[in-house]
Motif scaffolding. Sequence first.
Motif, short mmCIF file in Angstrom:
data_model
loop_
_atom_site.label_atom_id
_atom_site.label_comp_id
_atom_site.label_asym_id
_atom_site.label_seq_id
_atom_site.Cartn_x
_atom_site.Cartn_y
_atom_site.Cartn_z
N HIS A 21 -10.78 -9.72 -2.98
CA HIS A 21 -11.81 -9.41 -3.98
C HIS A 21 -13.16 -9.14 -3.32
CE1 HIS A 21 -12.48 -13.73 -3.26
NE2 HIS A 21 -13.72 -13.52 -3.66
N ARG A 22 -13.25 -9.40 -2.02
CA ARG A 22 -14.50 -9.16 -1.31
C ARG A 22 -14.61 -7.73 -0.79
NH1 ARG A 22 -12.14 -13.73 0.76
NH2 ARG A 22 -12.90 -15.68 -0.15
N VAL A 23 -13.55 -6.96 -0.95
CA VAL A 23 -13.53 -5.57 -0.53
C VAL A 23 -13.47 -4.70 -1.77
CG1 VAL A 23 -12.26 -3.81 0.78
CG2 VAL A 23 -12.37 -6.16 1.62
N ALA A 24 -14.22 -3.61 -1.79
CA ALA A 24 -14.29 -2.75 -2.97
C ALA A 24 -12.90 -2.29 -3.38
CB ALA A 24 -15.18 -1.55 -2.69
N PRO A 25 -12.58 -2.33 -4.68
CA PRO A 25 -11.26 -1.88 -5.15
C PRO A 25 -11.00 -0.44 -4.74
CG PRO A 25 -12.46 -3.01 -6.90
CD PRO A 25 -13.43 -2.82 -5.77
N GLY A 26 -9.75 -0.16 -4.41
CA GLY A 26 -9.38 1.19 -4.00
C GLY A 26 -9.40 1.40 -2.51
N LEU A 27 -10.08 0.53 -1.78
CA LEU A 27 -10.12 0.64 -0.32
C LEU A 27 -8.94 -0.12 0.26
CD1 LEU A 27 -13.95 0.22 0.39
CD2 LEU A 27 -12.62 2.33 0.23
N LEU A 28 -7.80 0.53 0.26
CA LEU A 28 -6.57 -0.10 0.73
C LEU A 28 -6.13 0.49 2.06
CD1 LEU A 28 -4.60 -0.08 -2.66
CD2 LEU A 28 -6.18 -1.81 -1.79
N SER A 29 -5.33 -0.26 2.78
CA SER A 29 -4.82 0.21 4.07
C SER A 29 -3.81 1.34 3.86
CB SER A 29 -4.17 -0.94 4.83
OG SER A 29 -3.01 -1.40 4.13
N TRP A 30 -3.61 2.14 4.91
CA TRP A 30 -2.65 3.23 4.81
C TRP A 30 -1.23 2.72 4.56
CZ3 TRP A 30 -1.93 7.76 3.28
CH2 TRP A 30 -0.86 8.55 3.71
N PRO A 31 -0.75 1.65 5.24
CA PRO A 31 0.58 1.13 4.91
C PRO A 31 0.70 0.73 3.44
CG PRO A 31 -0.15 0.25 7.00
CD PRO A 31 -1.33 0.96 6.41
N ALA A 32 -0.40 0.22 2.86
CA ALA A 32 -0.36 -0.17 1.44
C ALA A 32 -0.16 1.05 0.56
CB ALA A 32 -1.64 -0.90 1.07
N TRP A 33 -0.91 2.12 0.82
CA TRP A 33 -0.76 3.35 0.03
C TRP A 33 0.65 3.93 0.21
CZ3 TRP A 33 -3.51 4.32 -3.91
CH2 TRP A 33 -4.88 4.02 -3.96
N GLN A 34 1.18 3.86 1.42
CA GLN A 34 2.55 4.36 1.65
C GLN A 34 3.56 3.57 0.83
OE1 GLN A 34 2.51 4.09 6.04
NE2 GLN A 34 2.99 6.28 6.08
N ALA A 35 3.41 2.24 0.82
CA ALA A 35 4.34 1.41 0.06
C ALA A 35 4.23 1.69 -1.43
CB ALA A 35 4.06 -0.07 0.35
N SER A 38 5.83 5.17 -2.30
CA SER A 38 7.28 5.28 -2.11
C SER A 38 8.06 4.30 -2.98
CB SER A 38 7.63 5.05 -0.63
OG SER A 38 7.26 3.74 -0.23
N ALA A 39 7.38 3.39 -3.68
CA ALA A 39 8.06 2.36 -4.46
C ALA A 39 8.76 2.97 -5.69
CB ALA A 39 7.07 1.30 -4.90
N ASP A 40 9.87 2.35 -6.08
CA ASP A 40 10.54 2.76 -7.31
C ASP A 40 9.80 2.23 -8.54
OD1 ASP A 40 13.12 4.09 -6.33
OD2 ASP A 40 13.11 2.19 -5.21
#
Length: 326
Positions: A21-35, A38-40
């Motif tokens: 919660h200390r990091v601005a929403p939407g600023l996610l790591s690249w592995p997170a965006w990949q997961a 690709s998720a069902d």
Amino acid sequence: MNATSPETAAPGRIVLLTTSHRVAPGLLSWPAWQALRSADRVLCADGAHPQLPYLREAGIPVDEAAPTAQELIDTCAGGRTVVVVATGEGEPALTDGLARLAGTGRVTMPELELLPASYDLPGARLLDLVQVMDRIRVECPWSSQQTHKGLAKYGIEEAYELVEAIEDGDRDELREELGDVLLQVVFHSRIAEEDPEAPFSIDDVAGGIVTKLIHRHPHVFGDETATTPEEVKEHWLRTKAEEKRRESVTEGIPLGQPGLALAAKLASRVRTAGLDVPLPTGDGIGYELLAMAVRAEAAGVDPEAALRVAARAYRDAVRAAEGAPS
């Protein structure tokens, strides 16, 4: 005998996605965006989770659901990947349920992965302190009435307690006292936000000291060179003099500090400036103490600290005479 296809038997994969919660929403790591992409299925139990608007804006559908551990395993059947966007509590009920099912040995468990999607930067907990202070200032009957003047004595007390922790060499006490000193800074900064004429915030305080540190360290952030502590001090004093434009070396010395420390500070300024100022003479112990403080400063000894060491030895002698443990 009916054979089960590998695709049907595949237990799938569960990804527990955690964010700070200390990091601005939407600023996610690249592995997170990949997961996520690709998720069902992507699930989140909190419909007000700050990440959801950003995920949906990125075209990732998120179902607001809080499945049980067994329901989640069933959803993964057939080799599906399900990403669970964890709430602030970290989904303890879900993870405990998965652990219990795995412990039975009777359930074919999906692959489990904990994926931190955003990390706290160093100093991130300072944001928590600011938020806590905001709430205390509004909701606490005592804190909401405090002023700079009313808190001044606590600043002095906490500074002395910090010095004592340093001299005692107690690491736990040192950490605690540093926190108490930091609280004074944040508290005063929060009060300052409410000033109707000249408000400032903790960000202004931090910004000011950052600017000062950069300007006074040209050997780090500029083209100057310094290889010894003496050269660093020379840089510091020169840039400080340029900033302050003082008419006297005594300007800026707080006269309310303890007497020995005041005398040593005056002597340090005089010596650094290369001035030849005879010590004043007069009757009384004060002039003798002044001369001793100046001699101590010239020898590189902090007279205030030296006196505290001697005073503690005196205290121990008193307690020994009383028969009390030191």
